[in-house]
Design a protein around this motif. Structure first.
Motif, PDB file in Angstrom:
ATOM      1  N   ARG A 290       0.836  -1.207   0.000  1.00  0.00           N
ATOM      2  CA  ARG A 290       0.000   0.000   0.000  1.00  0.00           C
ATOM      3  C   ARG A 290       0.870   1.256   0.000  1.00  0.00           C
ATOM      4  O   ARG A 290       0.616   2.202  -0.763  1.00  0.00           O
ATOM      5  N   ILE A 291       1.887   1.284   0.856  1.00  0.00           N
ATOM      6  CA  ILE A 291       2.771   2.450   0.938  1.00  0.00           C
ATOM      7  C   ILE A 291       3.476   2.681  -0.391  1.00  0.00           C
ATOM      8  O   ILE A 291       3.514   3.805  -0.912  1.00  0.00           O
ATOM      9  N   LEU A 292       4.046   1.636  -0.968  1.00  0.00           N
ATOM     10  CA  LEU A 292       4.786   1.773  -2.226  1.00  0.00           C
ATOM     11  C   LEU A 292       3.861   2.205  -3.370  1.00  0.00           C
ATOM     12  O   LEU A 292       4.239   3.044  -4.200  1.00  0.00           O
ATOM     13  N   ASN A 293       2.670   1.662  -3.422  1.00  0.00           N
ATOM     14  CA  ASN A 293       1.736   2.040  -4.483  1.00  0.00           C
ATOM     15  C   ASN A 293       1.317   3.499  -4.363  1.00  0.00           C
ATOM     16  O   ASN A 293       1.182   4.210  -5.378  1.00  0.00           O
ATOM     17  N   GLN A 294       1.108   3.976  -3.145  1.00  0.00           N
ATOM     18  CA  GLN A 294       0.703   5.366  -2.965  1.00  0.00           C
ATOM     19  C   GLN A 294       1.849   6.329  -3.249  1.00  0.00           C
ATOM     20  O   GLN A 294       1.633   7.433  -3.750  1.00  0.00           O
ATOM     21  N   ILE A 295       3.083   5.912  -2.934  1.00  0.00           N
ATOM     22  CA  ILE A 295       4.237   6.737  -3.308  1.00  0.00           C
ATOM     23  C   ILE A 295       4.310   6.863  -4.830  1.00  0.00           C
ATOM     24  O   ILE A 295       4.507   7.951  -5.378  1.00  0.00           O
ATOM     25  N   ALA A 296       4.152   5.732  -5.512  1.00  0.00           N
ATOM     26  CA  ALA A 296       4.185   5.752  -6.976  1.00  0.00           C
ATOM     27  C   ALA A 296       3.066   6.628  -7.546  1.00  0.00           C
ATOM     28  O   ALA A 296       3.272   7.338  -8.541  1.00  0.00           O
ATOM     29  N   ASP A 297       1.900   6.608  -6.924  1.00  0.00           N
ATOM     30  CA  ASP A 297       0.793   7.444  -7.388  1.00  0.00           C
ATOM     31  C   ASP A 297       1.129   8.933  -7.317  1.00  0.00           C
ATOM     32  O   ASP A 297       0.577   9.742  -8.069  1.00  0.00           O
ATOM     33  N   CYS A 298       2.029   9.286  -6.410  1.00  0.00           N
ATOM     34  CA  CYS A 298       2.428  10.696  -6.257  1.00  0.00           C
ATOM     35  C   CYS A 298       3.473  11.117  -7.292  1.00  0.00           C
ATOM     36  O   CYS A 298       3.795  12.309  -7.402  1.00  0.00           O
ATOM     37  N   HIS A 299       4.018  10.148  -8.029  1.00  0.00           N
ATOM     38  CA  HIS A 299       5.118  10.463  -8.948  1.00  0.00           C
ATOM     39  C   HIS A 299       4.915   9.834 -10.325  1.00  0.00           C
ATOM     40  O   HIS A 299       5.832   9.241 -10.899  1.00  0.00           O
ATOM     41  N   GLY A 300       3.709   9.953 -10.835  1.00  0.00           N
ATOM     42  CA  GLY A 300       3.456   9.491 -12.183  1.00  0.00           C
ATOM     43  C   GLY A 300       3.586   8.003 -12.372  1.00  0.00           C
ATOM     44  O   GLY A 300       3.909   7.536 -13.477  1.00  0.00           O
ATOM     45  N   GLY A 301       3.368   7.228 -11.312  1.00  0.00           N
ATOM     46  CA  GLY A 301       3.397   5.782 -11.424  1.00  0.00           C
ATOM     47  C   GLY A 301       4.738   5.140 -11.175  1.00  0.00           C
ATOM     48  O   GLY A 301       4.889   3.927 -11.352  1.00  0.00           O
ATOM     49  N   THR A 302       5.737   5.918 -10.753  1.00  0.00           N
ATOM     50  CA  THR A 302       7.065   5.375 -10.500  1.00  0.00           C
ATOM     51  C   THR A 302       7.588   5.853  -9.159  1.00  0.00           C
ATOM     52  O   THR A 302       7.196   6.921  -8.670  1.00  0.00           O
ATOM     53  N   LEU A 303       8.480   5.088  -8.548  1.00  0.00           N
ATOM     54  CA  LEU A 303       9.086   5.506  -7.284  1.00  0.00           C
ATOM     55  C   LEU A 303      10.182   6.529  -7.513  1.00  0.00           C
ATOM     56  O   LEU A 303      10.539   7.287  -6.616  1.00  0.00           O
ATOM     57  N   ASN A 304      10.721   6.554  -8.714  1.00  0.00           N
ATOM     58  CA  ASN A 304      11.861   7.399  -9.043  1.00  0.00           C
ATOM     59  C   ASN A 304      11.385   8.618  -9.818  1.00  0.00           C
ATOM     60  O   ASN A 304      10.854   8.486 -10.927  1.00  0.00           O
ATOM     61  N   ASP A 305      11.567   9.805  -9.257  1.00  0.00           N
ATOM     62  CA  ASP A 305      11.061  11.023  -9.886  1.00  0.00           C
ATOM     63  C   ASP A 305      12.109  12.125  -9.803  1.00  0.00           C
ATOM     64  O   ASP A 305      12.448  12.594  -8.717  1.00  0.00           O
ATOM     65  N   SER A 306      12.670  12.527 -10.947  1.00  0.00           N
ATOM     66  CA  SER A 306      13.711  13.557 -10.975  1.00  0.00           C
ATOM     67  C   SER A 306      13.250  14.852 -11.624  1.00  0.00           C
ATOM     68  O   SER A 306      14.058  15.731 -11.906  1.00  0.00           O
ATOM     69  N   ARG A 307      11.971  15.001 -11.852  1.00  0.00           N
ATOM     70  CA  ARG A 307      11.457  16.174 -12.559  1.00  0.00           C
ATOM     71  C   ARG A 307      11.433  17.408 -11.647  1.00  0.00           C
ATOM     72  O   ARG A 307      10.769  17.407 -10.621  1.00  0.00           O
ATOM     73  N   PHE A 308      12.162  18.431 -12.059  1.00  0.00           N
ATOM     74  CA  PHE A 308      12.115  19.678 -11.320  1.00  0.00           C
ATOM     75  C   PHE A 308      10.688  20.217 -11.324  1.00  0.00           C
ATOM     76  O   PHE A 308       9.986  20.137 -12.318  1.00  0.00           O
ATOM     77  N   GLY A 309      10.284  20.758 -10.208  1.00  0.00           N
ATOM     78  CA  GLY A 309       8.953  21.343 -10.113  1.00  0.00           C
ATOM     79  C   GLY A 309       7.926  20.400  -9.522  1.00  0.00           C
ATOM     80  O   GLY A 309       6.983  20.855  -8.875  1.00  0.00           O
ATOM     81  N   THR A 310       8.074  19.100  -9.757  1.00  0.00           N
ATOM     82  CA  THR A 310       7.105  18.135  -9.221  1.00  0.00           C
ATOM     83  C   THR A 310       7.738  17.124  -8.270  1.00  0.00           C
ATOM     84  O   THR A 310       7.041  16.540  -7.443  1.00  0.00           O
ATOM     85  N   ARG A 311       9.045  16.909  -8.375  1.00  0.00           N
ATOM     86  CA  ARG A 311       9.668  15.826  -7.606  1.00  0.00           C
ATOM     87  C   ARG A 311       9.571  16.021  -6.096  1.00  0.00           C
ATOM     88  O   ARG A 311       9.468  15.050  -5.355  1.00  0.00           O
ATOM     89  N   MET A 312       9.568  17.261  -5.616  1.00  0.00           N
ATOM     90  CA  MET A 312       9.549  17.521  -4.178  1.00  0.00           C
ATOM     91  C   MET A 312       8.132  17.528  -3.599  1.00  0.00           C
ATOM     92  O   MET A 312       7.955  17.291  -2.403  1.00  0.00           O
ATOM     93  N   ARG A 313       7.133  17.811  -4.446  1.00  0.00           N
ATOM     94  CA  ARG A 313       5.750  17.931  -3.978  1.00  0.00           C
ATOM     95  C   ARG A 313       4.855  16.817  -4.491  1.00  0.00           C
ATOM     96  O   ARG A 313       3.793  16.563  -3.939  1.00  0.00           O
ATOM     97  N   GLY A 314       5.262  16.155  -5.581  1.00  0.00           N
ATOM     98  CA  GLY A 314       4.447  15.103  -6.143  1.00  0.00           C
ATOM     99  C   GLY A 314       3.291  15.664  -6.950  1.00  0.00           C
ATOM    100  O   GLY A 314       3.126  16.882  -7.099  1.00  0.00           O
ATOM    101  N   GLU A 315       2.479  14.754  -7.480  1.00  0.00           N
ATOM    102  CA  GLU A 315       1.312  15.132  -8.265  1.00  0.00           C
ATOM    103  C   GLU A 315       0.241  14.072  -8.071  1.00  0.00           C
ATOM    104  O   GLU A 315       0.471  13.023  -7.481  1.00  0.00           O
ATOM    105  N   GLY A 316      -0.953  14.370  -8.559  1.00  0.00           N
ATOM    106  CA  GLY A 316      -2.051  13.421  -8.405  1.00  0.00           C
ATOM    107  C   GLY A 316      -2.866  13.697  -7.154  1.00  0.00           C
ATOM    108  O   GLY A 316      -2.575  14.609  -6.369  1.00  0.00           O
TER     109      GLY A 316
END
Length: 358
Positions: A290-316
């Protein structure tokens, strides 16, 4: 919180991981034994190794557009605190070690840090921009009690009346209250205390060798009572682990005098995704997926997110919920508080006395 029998108590990472810069793994021998206060539990008995390194520079320019600092200084590399989510783990690979248990067991220290710091700030082209200690690893980690490298660096900052920032989750910072008070008197200090949870059970799992929550709350109170601006960092917020604590945490630290609360949504870049996934399945097996799936939901479906502007706050949806809850908490408990700007005029006058004529 039920834990797997394979869970290694007293450490954040649960295994060593391969260093991507080295074709073959290598073994390390450790020289010092350190135990954490794990409330009577059997803890990891692996020794911690301390190595002196001799860098040519200390102050680093921070180019990331979504990190709230321009320059950082790190007296230590690697960190005994063992926070399993720590973004700095990946940087340990550049020193030839792994991002997992090596990051917690092999600590590099820079005794020449104060000398390098002073050389930088008296340089011809330096204009007194705020330097933040712990932009990478905690400047008040356990070894600091013995070596006092951070304190010696702060003495340089006091000498030059230089704008200073600190990020830490260790109550050892109160040892240096005398210096902090002097810097605060001339508006040259801002302290950020990392508090990710009000629960000791959560703290022991996520950050096994850090100061207790009680001690960190005490730091917020003592600094505030001494007119030292202190902001709390709820970083990172992890879905289904500490995300429900936003309102009570902001309320508590505001009552103790914090002037602001900042946050990030957890992101698991590089080796941290492997380390965190291994940890959560051992530490919280019933909640891991559950934890891993919700983290991925915050980052476009992946645990790894390097996009400036969204990586620190997430999306979704979940990231929006976190953002709105934090905004509500700040409106409710921090409405009449603000972060004062740091003053570099004292430094500039010391460095260039002729500026007093203008």
């Amino acid at each position: 919180m039920s834990k797997s029998p394979e869970h290694l108590k007293g450490r954040g990472a649960q295994k060593r991981v391969h260093n991507r810069f080295f074709e073959f793994s290598h073994e390390l021998r450790d020289d010092f034994l350190n135990f954490c206060a794990a409330e009577g539990e059997q803890v990891d008995k692996n020794k911690t190794k301390y190595l002196e390194v001799f860098p040519k520079t200390l102050v680093n320019k921070v180019d990331s557009p979504d990190v709230g600092m321009g320059f950082s200084a790190n007296p230590y590399q690697g960190c005994e605190h063992g926070c399993v989510y720590c973004y700095a783990r990946n940087s340990h690979e550049y020193w030839g070690y792994g991002a997992g248990l090596d990051f917690e067991r092999t600590i590099l220290f820079k005794k020449n840090a104060p000398t390098l710091l002073e050389k930088k700030i008296i340089g011809r082209n330096w204009e007194g921009d705020t330097i933040v200690f712990s932009g990478n690893t905690d400047c008040y980690q356990p070894l600091e009690r013995k070596l006092e490298i951070t304190r010696n660096c702060l003495e340089v900052m006091r000498k030059w009346k230089h704008p200073t920032g600190i990020i830490t989750k260790n109550s050892l910072i109160l040892r240096d209250l005398d210096i902090l008070k002097e810097l605060a008197a001339i508006h040259c200090i801002s302290v950020n205390i990392s508090i990710t949870s009000l629960s000791e059970k959560t703290r022991l799992l996520l950050e096994p060798r850090t100061a207790s929550i009680k001690q960190r709350l005490k730091v917020v109170q003592v600094l505030s009572e001494n007119n030292i601006p202190v902001r709390v960092m709820m970083a990172p917020i992890i879905p289904s682990l500490n995300s429900h604590e936003i309102l009570p945490l902001v309320k508590k630290v505001s009552e103790l005098g914090a002037i602001d609360v900042a946050y990030t949504v957890v992101r698991l870049n590089g080796k941290i995704a492997e380390i965190f996934s291994d940890w959560v399945h051992k530490a919280l097996p019933n909640k891991a997926d559950r934890i891993l799936n919700q983290i991925a939901d915050c980052h476009g479906g992946t645990l790894n997110d390097s996009r400036f502007g969204t990586r620190m706050r997430g999306e979704g949806n979940f990231a929006i919920q976190i953002k709105e809850t934090m905004a509500l908490a700040k409106r409710k408990y921090l409405m009449n508080k603000e972060t004062p700007p740091l003053d570099r005029s004292h430094y500039l006058q010391l460095k260039n006395p002729q500026t007093r004529l203008f």
